[in-house]
Design a protein around this motif. Structure first.
Motif, PDB file in Angstrom:
ATOM      1  N   GLU B  80      40.038  40.378  37.180  1.00 24.88           N
ATOM      2  CA  GLU B  80      39.578  39.338  38.031  1.00 24.88           C
ATOM      3  C   GLU B  80      41.128  38.882  38.970  1.00 24.88           C
ATOM      4  N   HIS B  88      39.338  34.529  39.316  1.00 24.37           N
ATOM      5  CA  HIS B  88      38.171  34.319  38.529  1.00 24.37           C
ATOM      6  C   HIS B  88      37.736  33.420  39.433  1.00 24.37           C
ATOM      7  N   ASN B 239      37.063  31.393  32.619  1.00 19.85           N
ATOM      8  CA  ASN B 239      36.693  32.755  32.695  1.00 19.85           C
ATOM      9  C   ASN B 239      36.337  33.325  31.603  1.00 19.85           C
ATOM     10  N   SER B 354      46.585  33.911  32.199  1.00 18.93           N
ATOM     11  CA  SER B 354      46.313  35.535  31.518  1.00 18.93           C
ATOM     12  C   SER B 354      47.150  36.175  30.757  1.00 18.93           C
ATOM     13  N   ASN B 375      40.123  40.488  29.628  1.00 19.85           N
ATOM     14  CA  ASN B 375      39.890  39.179  30.941  1.00 19.85           C
ATOM     15  C   ASN B 375      41.397  38.776  31.567  1.00 19.85           C
ATOM     16  N   SER B 377      42.491  37.151  34.117  1.00 14.68           N
ATOM     17  CA  SER B 377      41.971  36.086  35.381  1.00 14.68           C
ATOM     18  C   SER B 377      42.688  35.548  36.399  1.00 14.68           C
TER      19      SER B 377
END
Lengths: 258, 396
Positions: B80, B88, B239, B354, B375, B377
């Motif tokens: 992302e 994101h 996220n 993140s 993820n 993010s």
């Protein structure tokens, strides 16, 4: 409805003056003085604000007074302690106003029980939605004979006003315009039309107008359309002035009434 | 058990719309229309085209070989960070701005903490030619100067929130007050899965594109749509909501939410809401939040400005209480180490937020055949000055 609220609206169906103040402001232990001085100066109904860290519906004045009150150490238990003997000194109707979270943490039933015990007549919790009130809390409020007071705004649809009226048992708090507290733009023509519209609905509960009422003119204008009006931010500001609390209260209330 | 919102706007006991009457017409308008509008074919067509050509979706699902080797498992990163504007957040702002246009709104307001959501909102407003006002805590405006500059460059007005603690929660209060004062022409784009119903559900749906893509991409690479773990950081939790969304009803997929422990859970400077929070009401939603015994909302702490929210989205409160998600946390120090590790092993500089998700890799004790999807993010550009200072690169 509590007897005190019932008696008030029966005796004075027009022109009643309600004042809001934040408990714990300007000083922690001013609550009793403010209540008694307001009564002495002819105020009819009092709303005692329970300070909250994040008061979404309030403007800068009431938020600032809440911040000071919290710093001063105001809490729900402290407020109840201050109100413990208040009914030996005054019979003025008292309404507690605050946000749901502190009441939830105190315990909603315990809150209702204690409020009833010290002689509080009604409760305003602007962020307690109608549906949640009906599903979770209505029985409690009724059990302790506390009036639950709801807000309506110029945007509230007629059907919802009727629903609110049917669930109210005290008065309806008519927010004068789409705003947070403390805006002093006066009562626009739009608001007049809305007051008129609500007045023609012939609701079972009396209406009291609040938000933006800050001087004699706005107070009198609001009173032509409802049973009375509520002054909050302008009063809280007046408490800031130099001079003693009783002097400030007296001169402010006189500026509204005379 | 259902992990999706029910018809009354609740996730278990959490959620709802605890709002003053002044907000009722706006929130009700949204509640009645959001699902219908989102499902309209021309809305979907416009959204999908923008996600593809403007945001740059699908974002890659990258197999991280050196990270995998180090932890002796299969680590994938959902990138992302490669989206336009660097995180994101834009998945949601694109969706909401299209919704605002269809509701006929002319003025967009938003709150922002670190400034990522503010930038993503200012970006879509520039794209659509809409007026944009972003509320940001006075303290955050000072801490996040580059993002303030980006918002201004994009034509947004940045308004300082000077009440309370002057950070994200106060910026949110100010945005809500603006909406109360402007009920007709204004649309409020909330940046996370927080706020009154339907916001948590709506934002989760717009972020759900993350897990929708993971399923397709993982099938291609591993022959299965289902990883062993999905790991994401949680502040408000947008996220994570997006990364978990299409796995909520797949019990064999372990969902791992990572909160910011700040200087340590019990240091008094932390943002680990699932541990430190209690059931209550914040910004119109019933959820877990950090507060005093008297119910006053307290200020959380994390080195990462995107994770220091005193509450958590009601979906996550429900995932925590029901046990569907496992809640972990990482300290400032652990997150910073994870930043350097990813940078040096994979050549990717992650955002501090993140990095909290990356920091729990070791703790998962994943097996060699397990598939771990993290993820990622956002990217670390906005955090460079923190990194330079912490790792003393500015002295070399």
């Amino acid at each position: 409805m509590s007897n005190r609220l019932k008696r008030l609206f029966a005796q004075k169906p027009k022109g009643l003056l309600s004042v809001y103040f934040t408990a714990g402001f300007p000083n922690l232990n001013d609550t009793e003085t403010i209540i008694l001085e307001l009564e002495k100066n002819g105020v009819d109904l009092l709303e005692i604000g329970m300070p909250f860290s994040d008061p979404l519906a309030d403007g800068p004045t009431i938020q600032a007074s809440s911040t000071v009150a919290l710093k001063n150490g105001m809490t729900i238990p402290k407020l109840f302690e201050q109100l413990q003997d208040i009914r030996q000194k005054t019979q003025i109707p008292l309404v507690l106003m605050g946000y749901l979270n502190p009441v939830m943490q105190y315990g909603v039933e315990r809150f209702c029980q204690k409020a009833a015990e010290v002689g509080v007549d009604g409760i305003i919790l602007p962020d307690l939605p109608l549906q949640q009130y009906v599903e979770e809390y209505k029985e409690l409020f009724e059990k302790y004979n506390l009036s639950k007071i709801f807000l309506i705004t110029p945007q509230t649809p007629e059907a919802r006003i009727r629903e609110i009226d049917s669930l109210s048992n005290g008065f309806i708090y008519m927010v004068s315009s789409a705003s947070t507290t403390g805006k002093t733009v006066g009562l626009a023509e739009q608001s007049q039309a809305y007051f008129q519209r609500v007045s023609e609905m012939k609701l079972q509960n009396p209406g009291v107008i609040g938000f933006g009422i800050h001087d004699k003119d706005t107070f009198e204008a609001a009173c032509t359309h409802a049973s009375g009006a509520i002054i909050g931010s302008a009063f809280v500001k007046a408490l800031h002035r130099e001079g003693s609390l009783p002097e400030n209260i007296k001169s402010f209330i006189q500026s509204i009434k005379n | 058990m259902s992990y999706h919102v029910n018809e009354k706007g609740f996730y278990g006991k959490f959620g709802g719309a605890y709002i003053p009457e002044m907000l009722y017409p706006n929130v009700e308008e949204l509640r009645q229309n959001y699902l219908r509008i989102i499902q309209e074919p021309d809305f979907q067509q416009e959204l999908q085209a923008l996600l593809k050509d403007y945001v740059g979706r699908p974002s890659p699902l990258y197999f991280a070989p050196r990270l995998s080797e180090k932890y002796n498992t299969k680590v994938y990163l959902k990138r992302e960070d490669l989206n336009h504007t660097g995180a994101h957040k834009i998945n949601n702002t694109i969706g909401q701005v299209l919704l605002a246009k269809r509701l006929g709104k002319k003025r967009i307001i938003a709150e922002t903490g670190a400034g990522q959501h503010g930038v993503a909102t200012a970006t879509v407003c520039a794209l659509m030619g809409l007026e944009c006002i972003v509320y940001m805590g006075e303290v955050d405006i000072e801490r996040q100067a580059p993002n303030v500059a980006r918002m201004k460059m994009l034509g947004a007005q940045v308004v300082a929130a000077t009440s309370g603690s002057k950070t994200l929660k106060d910026a949110t209060n100010e945005a809500i007050r603006d909406w109360i004062n402007n009920p007709e022409d204004t649309y409020y784009i909330i940046g996370s899965v927080v706020g009154p119903h339907p916001y948590p559900d709506m934002v989760a749906r717009f972020q759900a594109v993350i897990s929708e893509e993971i399923r397709v991409q993982l099938l291609e690479k591993e022959g299965t749509e289902l990883p062993t773990y999905v790991v994401a950081c949680v502040g408000g939790g947008s996220n994570a909501a997006g990364a978990f969304y299409h796995y909520l009803d797949e019990p064999e997929v372990q969902l791992v939410a990572v909160e910011a422990a700040g200087k340590g859970i019990h240091s008094g400077e932390s943002a680990a809401t699932s541990i430190l929070g209690k059931d209550g009401i914040i910004h119109g939603s019933r959820t877990l939040l950090m507060q005093t015994e008297d119910g006053q909302i307290t200020e959380p702490y994390s080195i990462s400005a995107g994770l220091d929210y005193p509450g958590v989205g009601p979906l996550h409160a429900h995932l925590f209480e029901s046990g569907r998600a496992r809640f972990e946390n990482a300290t400032d120090e652990e997150a910073l180490q994870a930043v350097l590790e990813l940078t040096r092993l994979e050549g990717i500089i992650p955002a501090l937020e993140s990095a909290h998700a990356l920091a729990v890799l070791e703790r998962l004790q994943a097996k060699p055949d397990d598939i771990v999807v993290i993820n990622l993010s956002g990217r670390g550009d906005k955090d460079l000055s923190t990194y330079l200072k912490h790792f003393h690169f500015d002295e070399q």
